[in-house]
Write a protein that holds these residues in place. Structure first.
Motif, PDB file in Angstrom:
ATOM      1  N   ALA A   1      17.965 -86.458  -2.389  1.00 21.59           N
ATOM      2  CA  ALA A   1      17.704 -85.029  -2.244  1.00 21.59           C
ATOM      3  C   ALA A   1      16.802 -84.787  -1.050  1.00 21.59           C
ATOM      4  CB  ALA A   1      17.048 -84.481  -3.507  1.00 21.59           C
ATOM      5  N   TYR A   2      16.875 -83.581  -0.520  1.00 19.26           N
ATOM      6  CA  TYR A   2      15.961 -83.189   0.545  1.00 19.26           C
ATOM      7  C   TYR A   2      14.527 -83.255   0.022  1.00 19.26           C
ATOM      8  CZ  TYR A   2      19.187 -81.594   4.178  1.00 19.26           C
ATOM      9  OH  TYR A   2      20.113 -81.546   5.187  1.00 19.26           O
ATOM     10  N   SER A   3      13.655 -83.881   0.779  1.00 25.05           N
ATOM     11  CA  SER A   3      12.253 -83.978   0.388  1.00 25.05           C
ATOM     12  C   SER A   3      11.654 -82.580   0.262  1.00 25.05           C
ATOM     13  CB  SER A   3      11.468 -84.786   1.423  1.00 25.05           C
ATOM     14  OG  SER A   3      11.888 -86.126   1.430  1.00 25.05           O
ATOM     15  N   GLY A   4      10.925 -82.378  -0.808  1.00 20.33           N
ATOM     16  CA  GLY A   4      10.345 -81.072  -1.089  1.00 20.33           C
ATOM     17  C   GLY A   4      11.266 -80.153  -1.860  1.00 20.33           C
ATOM     18  N   GLN A   5      12.519 -80.600  -2.092  1.00 15.72           N
ATOM     19  CA  GLN A   5      13.499 -79.749  -2.765  1.00 15.72           C
ATOM     20  C   GLN A   5      14.086 -80.407  -4.008  1.00 15.72           C
ATOM     21  OE1 GLN A   5      14.071 -76.570  -1.723  1.00 15.72           O
ATOM     22  NE2 GLN A   5      12.454 -77.008  -0.242  1.00 15.72           N
ATOM     23  N   CYS A   6      13.530 -81.523  -4.444  1.00 13.68           N
ATOM     24  CA  CYS A   6      14.074 -82.228  -5.611  1.00 13.68           C
ATOM     25  C   CYS A   6      13.318 -81.804  -6.858  1.00 13.68           C
ATOM     26  CB  CYS A   6      13.971 -83.739  -5.424  1.00 13.68           C
ATOM     27  SG  CYS A   6      14.752 -84.645  -6.787  1.00 13.68           S
ATOM     28  N   LEU A   7      14.048 -81.269  -7.818  1.00 13.18           N
ATOM     29  CA  LEU A   7      13.452 -80.786  -9.063  1.00 13.18           C
ATOM     30  C   LEU A   7      13.947 -81.581 -10.273  1.00 13.18           C
ATOM     31  CD1 LEU A   7      13.864 -77.029  -8.180  1.00 13.18           C
ATOM     32  CD2 LEU A   7      11.668 -78.191  -8.468  1.00 13.18           C
ATOM     33  N   THR A   8      14.593 -82.712 -10.034  1.00 14.50           N
ATOM     34  CA  THR A   8      15.227 -83.448 -11.124  1.00 14.50           C
ATOM     35  C   THR A   8      14.212 -84.028 -12.089  1.00 14.50           C
ATOM     36  OG1 THR A   8      16.936 -84.043  -9.526  1.00 14.50           O
ATOM     37  CG2 THR A   8      16.964 -85.180 -11.634  1.00 14.50           C
ATOM     38  N   SER A   9      13.217 -84.742 -11.571  1.00 14.47           N
ATOM     39  CA  SER A   9      12.218 -85.352 -12.446  1.00 14.47           C
ATOM     40  C   SER A   9      11.464 -84.284 -13.218  1.00 14.47           C
ATOM     41  CB  SER A   9      11.242 -86.201 -11.621  1.00 14.47           C
ATOM     42  OG  SER A   9      11.923 -87.249 -10.963  1.00 14.47           O
ATOM     43  N   GLU A  10      11.193 -83.156 -12.567  1.00 17.34           N
ATOM     44  CA  GLU A  10      10.502 -82.051 -13.226  1.00 17.34           C
ATOM     45  C   GLU A  10      11.385 -81.437 -14.310  1.00 17.34           C
ATOM     46  OE1 GLU A  10       7.599 -79.194 -14.071  1.00 17.34           O
ATOM     47  OE2 GLU A  10       7.438 -80.952 -12.783  1.00 17.34           O
ATOM     48  N   SER A  11      12.655 -81.258 -14.006  1.00 19.18           N
ATOM     49  CA  SER A  11      13.558 -80.593 -14.936  1.00 19.18           C
ATOM     50  C   SER A  11      13.855 -81.454 -16.161  1.00 19.18           C
ATOM     51  CB  SER A  11      14.873 -80.257 -14.226  1.00 19.18           C
ATOM     52  OG  SER A  11      15.767 -79.576 -15.074  1.00 19.18           O
ATOM     53  N   LEU A  12      14.021 -82.752 -15.951  1.00 15.30           N
ATOM     54  CA  LEU A  12      14.417 -83.628 -17.055  1.00 15.30           C
ATOM     55  C   LEU A  12      13.242 -84.234 -17.806  1.00 15.30           C
ATOM     56  CD1 LEU A  12      17.402 -85.518 -15.384  1.00 15.30           C
ATOM     57  CD2 LEU A  12      17.490 -83.563 -16.927  1.00 15.30           C
ATOM     58  N   GLY A  13      12.088 -84.326 -17.147  1.00 12.35           N
ATOM     59  CA  GLY A  13      10.994 -85.030 -17.810  1.00 12.35           C
ATOM     60  C   GLY A  13       9.601 -84.553 -17.489  1.00 12.35           C
ATOM     61  N   GLN A  14       9.457 -83.344 -16.903  1.00 10.19           N
ATOM     62  CA  GLN A  14       8.137 -82.808 -16.553  1.00 10.19           C
ATOM     63  C   GLN A  14       7.343 -83.787 -15.692  1.00 10.19           C
ATOM     64  OE1 GLN A  14       9.186 -82.224 -20.099  1.00 10.19           O
ATOM     65  NE2 GLN A  14      10.076 -80.480 -19.017  1.00 10.19           N
TER      66      GLN A  14
ATOM     67  N   SER B   1       7.058 -84.167 -11.758  1.00 12.71           N
ATOM     68  CA  SER B   1       7.504 -83.541 -10.521  1.00 12.71           C
ATOM     69  C   SER B   1       7.453 -84.492  -9.327  1.00 12.71           C
ATOM     70  CB  SER B   1       6.642 -82.318 -10.215  1.00 12.71           C
ATOM     71  OG  SER B   1       6.930 -81.827  -8.928  1.00 12.71           O
ATOM     72  N   ALA B   2       8.559 -84.548  -8.579  1.00 10.26           N
ATOM     73  CA  ALA B   2       8.561 -85.290  -7.320  1.00 10.26           C
ATOM     74  C   ALA B   2       7.654 -84.631  -6.301  1.00 10.26           C
ATOM     75  CB  ALA B   2       9.986 -85.374  -6.776  1.00 10.26           C
ATOM     76  N   ASN B   3       7.451 -83.312  -6.426  1.00  6.89           N
ATOM     77  CA  ASN B   3       6.536 -82.596  -5.540  1.00  6.89           C
ATOM     78  C   ASN B   3       5.072 -82.806  -5.919  1.00  6.89           C
ATOM     79  OD1 ASN B   3       8.336 -81.390  -3.713  1.00  6.89           O
ATOM     80  ND2 ASN B   3       8.819 -79.768  -5.160  1.00  6.89           N
ATOM     81  N   ARG B   4       4.871 -83.648  -6.935  1.00  5.49           N
ATOM     82  CA  ARG B   4       3.511 -83.972  -7.369  1.00  5.49           C
ATOM     83  C   ARG B   4       3.300 -85.486  -7.412  1.00  5.49           C
ATOM     84  NH1 ARG B   4      -0.605 -80.821  -7.609  1.00  5.49           N
ATOM     85  NH2 ARG B   4      -1.286 -81.674  -9.602  1.00  5.49           N
ATOM     86  N   GLY B   5       4.187 -86.240  -6.774  1.00  4.25           N
ATOM     87  CA  GLY B   5       4.009 -87.686  -6.691  1.00  4.25           C
ATOM     88  C   GLY B   5       4.450 -88.444  -7.917  1.00  4.25           C
ATOM     89  N   GLU B   6       5.309 -87.842  -8.754  1.00  2.40           N
ATOM     90  CA  GLU B   6       5.688 -88.489 -10.009  1.00  2.40           C
ATOM     91  C   GLU B   6       7.204 -88.628 -10.142  1.00  2.40           C
ATOM     92  OE1 GLU B   6       2.166 -87.074 -12.972  1.00  2.40           O
ATOM     93  OE2 GLU B   6       3.638 -85.546 -12.430  1.00  2.40           O
ATOM     94  N   CYS B   7       7.885 -88.908  -9.055  1.00  2.00           N
ATOM     95  CA  CYS B   7       9.342 -89.048  -9.076  1.00  2.00           C
ATOM     96  C   CYS B   7       9.766 -90.124 -10.073  1.00  2.00           C
ATOM     97  CB  CYS B   7       9.844 -89.409  -7.674  1.00  2.00           C
ATOM     98  SG  CYS B   7      11.607 -89.796  -7.630  1.00  2.00           S
ATOM     99  N   ALA B   8      10.744 -89.782 -10.932  1.00  2.83           N
ATOM    100  CA  ALA B   8      11.256 -90.725 -11.929  1.00  2.83           C
ATOM    101  C   ALA B   8      12.490 -91.470 -11.432  1.00  2.83           C
ATOM    102  CB  ALA B   8      11.594 -89.972 -13.216  1.00  2.83           C
ATOM    103  N   GLN B   9      12.878 -91.250 -10.185  1.00  2.00           N
ATOM    104  CA  GLN B   9      14.012 -91.934  -9.547  1.00  2.00           C
ATOM    105  C   GLN B   9      15.306 -91.771 -10.342  1.00  2.00           C
ATOM    106  OE1 GLN B   9      12.792 -95.994  -8.354  1.00  2.00           O
ATOM    107  NE2 GLN B   9      12.349 -95.055  -6.389  1.00  2.00           N
ATOM    108  N   ALA B  10      15.589 -90.549 -10.748  1.00  2.00           N
ATOM    109  CA  ALA B  10      16.842 -90.272 -11.451  1.00  2.00           C
ATOM    110  C   ALA B  10      18.053 -90.531 -10.565  1.00  2.00           C
ATOM    111  CB  ALA B  10      16.852 -88.827 -11.947  1.00  2.00           C
ATOM    112  N   CYS B  11      17.865 -90.498  -9.245  1.00  2.00           N
ATOM    113  CA  CYS B  11      18.985 -90.762  -8.326  1.00  2.00           C
ATOM    114  C   CYS B  11      19.441 -92.218  -8.384  1.00  2.00           C
ATOM    115  CB  CYS B  11      18.600 -90.390  -6.895  1.00  2.00           C
ATOM    116  SG  CYS B  11      17.105 -91.205  -6.299  1.00  2.00           S
ATOM    117  N   ARG B  12      18.600 -93.105  -8.906  1.00  2.00           N
ATOM    118  CA  ARG B  12      18.958 -94.531  -8.975  1.00  2.00           C
ATOM    119  C   ARG B  12      19.629 -94.889 -10.295  1.00  2.00           C
ATOM    120  NH1 ARG B  12      18.746 -95.392  -3.633  1.00  2.00           N
ATOM    121  NH2 ARG B  12      16.723 -94.786  -2.776  1.00  2.00           N
ATOM    122  N   MET B  13      19.902 -93.894 -11.131  1.00  2.00           N
ATOM    123  CA  MET B  13      20.509 -94.114 -12.436  1.00  2.00           C
ATOM    124  C   MET B  13      22.037 -93.990 -12.362  1.00  2.00           C
ATOM    125  SD  MET B  13      18.054 -94.793 -14.396  1.00  2.00           S
ATOM    126  CE  MET B  13      16.449 -95.086 -13.668  1.00  2.00           C
TER     127      MET B  13
END
Length: 827
Positions: free
Chosen positions: A183-196, A198-210
């Motif tokens: 995803a475009y940096s600053g525009q990924c909401l996946t980790s936030e949406s699925l697990g609270q 946020s990638a915009n807060r340094g907590e990316c869950a790497q859903a793209c690698r699943m």
């Protein structure tokens, strides 16, 4: 290749990652010009070791002593309650002599320029700067010293940024190596949406690698072993360094603050070789051994990313999502405890090396281990220490080498045993004087004068060579004499002792005393609340609706909503929307890249009443269009009052959509500190999780490489991705062929409506996705009843659950610790 004056050697920087002290030392030993690193808060790699506030003074001394620069990342969104702490951190960075701070949040960047003027500001790639127009907008509101551009840009697109030859043009930085976010940096909401998280807060869950399954028109597509549909290969632009220098890029950035010091060593020294050779006009010295070290220290497969242009299947083939390393070959024969390869591997292989078997299995079930012994081209695995299920290992499967103990040892010794001598600065001295005058030495804006005058020489006079020899005796000072401008008149003489004293006086004048960093109290954060804005708006709550199809638009118009947005995949259809409803507000694409402002012109020609602006380029393009209503969308990342005020005032916006990264507690904080009339909240939506340059349609539903030859399967198929828990997520493509993956479950903030209303919020939006006209009308009616007080959350929630196929969630708005308290207070 000949390079422009703007990219001379001293302007080209190799920037290495450092997640801890060992990585910082490794970067210094391998030849990095600078490192970037984070502290314990406000950085996008919270899982890294990171540095403490107490580490910072010593770290900066270490870097400066070795001629390196230190860049601190504050590349996250800042919530209202954090502004004071963030400001205090900025002051500490400035006090410690940090060379620059890398910032995502626009409000924080503006604050930094005001309270820490000696701290250079670099725009993070998290700002999503993907076009020259977007960069121009940022330059007008923030004094940038550098911009880190979006990773999705090609070299051709980068050239459009550097057409300006102005001396004050913002230097540019690009990533050249490491992991690529899909995803475009600053525009990924996946980790936030699925697990609270946020990638915009340094907590990316790497859903793209699943792994994901591809569901086309309701049926599962058989992709065999291909299941990592959103996992790009890693970036390795080592062969493109000359082209990037020619494009005017100043800083070459290596990703990897979560990586080991061995990774930092290997990658940094390879790129050091490549950059030095390119600047010298020499062929690349990067050899097979260098490429092998890049593969082995970490890679999911190496590619040129987007830099060489678009080739979707090349970048994201989907076979694996974890580290691979180097390919050893294909299995020819195997038995219990051993395998033979079809061909002898071209890379070194010895007992103790790690391997993984590529059987097309899920990443969590892949088998691998360390080699026990190799005899007669047969590779053996110990049955006790490497227990493998040999029933799952077969001929024709691929074998990858994932670790090399010998290489790891060599890299470790390289940085651990490096003799890091302080780096000396080049000194250029001008010497002036004449008979009867003092000898004066000038350098770097300071000067030193001899106490004795120059005398007429009776025998050997001072010369360029003899004076250079004396002045070059700089010993353990931080300088080395690079050149001497000998401007002494007449034949003169001066005792060596006096020359030496004058030289020492010059060095003393050049040396600045070491300053001990001091803690400064956090400054008062400027309030954006004027006296007249502190009262809640007097008008009733208003409902707006975003439509993505003409039938949805017809339903919204029939409902008589005061504000209706249109977000069509093809903006050429916007003229039909305006014809149906002249007051419609048209959404811009979420991303505008170099050369794509024609999309904005196309939208303008539709003659709408207003615009939903989603990116920096759109803010710049429509800045002077005062006749249009202009609303900023969620993708502008408004998370605090400073960002809200900066964007509202600089782009003349009517209001702004609250960032989707905020939970209900943080939304209420924002409403407390920001005039509520400035803000709009999306109360119902399918969260747009991934927004990406990567096209799933082209990659897995065509034989093409990009929009020119893919056959446009996005126009003829309805596609969903099914995740590991069986949830379906709708996939769509926009006019730029960028894909958005929407959360399959709708998110509602209806439970929090009373608290939001009490906080002064009056603008509420619902966003439709693929609903029919009847379903659209039903959702509009439900939320209109909620806003008017004709229904409450409990009755509405039952109806929502009934009409939404997968039910609803409170998603990103849910604040586990405060939701119940807020609801009780609202009641």
């Amino acid at each position: 290749m000949t390079f422009a004056a703007s990219t001379l050697l001293h302007d080209v920087e190799l920037l290495a990652p450092a997640g801890n002290w060992d990585c910082a030392r490794a970067a210094a030993a391998a030849g990095a010009d600078a490192i970037f690193f984070g502290l314990s808060r406000f950085n996008a790699r919270l899982r890294a070791d990171n540095f403490t506030d107490e580490d910072l003074p010593e770290l900066m001394k270490f870097l400066h002593r070795h001629g390196m620069r230190g860049l601190v990342t504050m590349n996250t969104l800042i919530f209202p309650s954090e502004l004071a702490d963030a400001a205090e951190q900025l002051l500490w960075l400035e006090s410690c002599g940090v060379d620059a701070v890398i910032i995502q949040d626009l409000g924080l960047a503006k604050l930094a320029s005001q309270i820490a003027p000696n701290l250079a500001i670099h725009a993070s790639t998290q700002m999503t700067i993907s076009s020259p127009e977007g960069l121009s907008f940022i330059e007008k509101i923030i004094p940038l010293r550098r911009a880190v551009l979006a990773r999705e840009l090609s070299i051709k697109e980068l050239h459009r940024f550097t057409k300006s030859t102005a001396a004050d043009a913002t230097p540019l930085e690009v990533f050249v190596h490491g992991a690529l976010c899909v995803a475009y940096s600053g525009q990924c909401l996946t980790s936030e949406s699925l697990g609270q998280r946020s990638a915009n807060r340094g907590e990316c869950a790497q859903a793209c690698r699943m792994p994901y399954e591809l569901i086309v028109d309701g049926k599962k597509q058989d992709l065999r072993e291909v299941r990592y549909l959103l996992s790009p290969q890693d970036l390795a632009a080592v062969d493109l360094i000359p082209d990037l220098i020619a494009a005017g890029i100043h800083s070459f950035k290596i990703e990897g603050r979560l990586k080991t010091p061995e990774y930092v060593t290997a990658v940094t020294r390879v790129y050091r070789k490549a950059i030095d050779a390119a600047l010298a006009g020499m062929p690349s010295p990067v050899d097979t051994a260098d490429r092998y070290s890049l593969e082995m220290t970490f890679s999911r497969g190496l590619s040129t990313g987007w830099l060489a242009g678009t080739n979707h299947p090349y970048l994201t083939h989907g076979r694996y999502g974890k580290k691979r390393g180097a390919l050893l070959g294909e299995i020819a024969r195997c038995g219990s405890g051993w395998i033979e390869l079809l061909h002898s591997p071209a890379i070194p292989l010895q007992p103790g090396d790690g391997v993984v078997f590529d059987a097309g299995e899920d990443r969590n079930h892949e088998q691998g281990g360390r080699i026990w012994k190799i005899e007669n081209n047969r590779i053996y695995f110990h049955k006790t220490f490497t227990p493998l299920d040999w029933s799952r290992i077969h001929p024709k499967q691929q074998l990858w080498k994932t670790s090399d103990q010998k290489l790891d040892g060599e890299l470790r010794r390289s940085w651990q045993n490096a003799k890091l001598a302080p780096k000396k600065s080049a000194l250029h001295i001008r010497a002036t004087g004449g008979v009867g005058q003092a000898l004066t030495l000038h350098a770097n804006g300071v000067s030193a004068t001899s106490q004795m005058p120059l005398a007429a020489a009776e025998n050997q006079a001072l010369s360029q060579e003899s004076l250079f020899a004396q002045l070059a005796r700089l010993g353990d000072t931080p300088y080395t004499l690079s050149s001497l401008d000998f401007a002494i008149q007449d034949r003169c003489h001066l005792p060596l002792s006096e020359i030496n004293r004058t030289r020492r006086a010059l060095i003393d004048a050049l040396s600045t005393p070491e300053i001990t960093p001091i803690r400064r109290a956090s400054p008062t954060i400027p309030s954006v609340m004027a006296t007249e804005q502190m009262q809640p708006p007097s008008f009733d709550p208003q409902l707006s609706c975003l439509c993505r199809t003409m039938p949805q638009l017809e339903a919204a118009v029939a409902a008589g909503l005061p504000t209706i947005y249109c977000d069509f995949e093809d903006p050429r259809r916007y003229k039909d929307a305006v014809a149906l409803h002249p007051e419609v507000i048209l959404a811009t694409p979420r991303i505008i890249k170099s050369g794509e402002t024609g999309y904005l012109t196309l939208i303008e020609r539709a003659q709408p009443a207003g615009l939903l602006l989603r990116n920096l380029a759109a803010l710049q393009h429509f800045q002077g269009h005062s006749h249009l209503r202009k609303i900023g969308d969620f993708s502008l990342n408004v998370a605090n009052p400073l960002t809200a005020q900066l964007l509202r005032d600089s782009a003349n916006l009517e209001r702004l959509t609250i960032s989707y990264d905020l939970n209900i507690s943080q939304v209420l904080d924002l409403l407390r500190d920001t005039p509520p009339a400035w803000l709009e909240l999306t109360i119902h939506q399918h969260m747009p999780m991934f927004h990406m340059e990567h096209c799933v349609f082209c990659t897995f539903l065509s034989t093409g490489t990009d929009y020119k030859n893919c056959g446009r399967p996005c126009e003829t198929h309805v596609v969903h991705l099914r995740d590991r828990v069986g949830q379906l997520h709708r996939l769509s493509a926009d006019v730029g062929c960028r894909n958005t993956l929407y959360n399959g479950r709708a998110q509602t903030g209806a439970r929090f409506f009373p608290a939001l209303l009490q906080a002064g919020l009056r603008h509420f939006r619902i966003e439709l996705l693929d609903e029919s006209a009847d379903a659209a009308a039903e959702r509009i009616s439900l939320y209109r009843d909620l806003l008017s007080g004709r229904s409450d959350f409990d009755s509405m929630h039952q109806q929502l659950d009934a009409i939404e196929k997968l039910g609803v969630t409170e998603g990103t708005l849910r604040s586990w610790t405060t939701s119940k308290k807020i609801i009780l207070l609202a009641k």
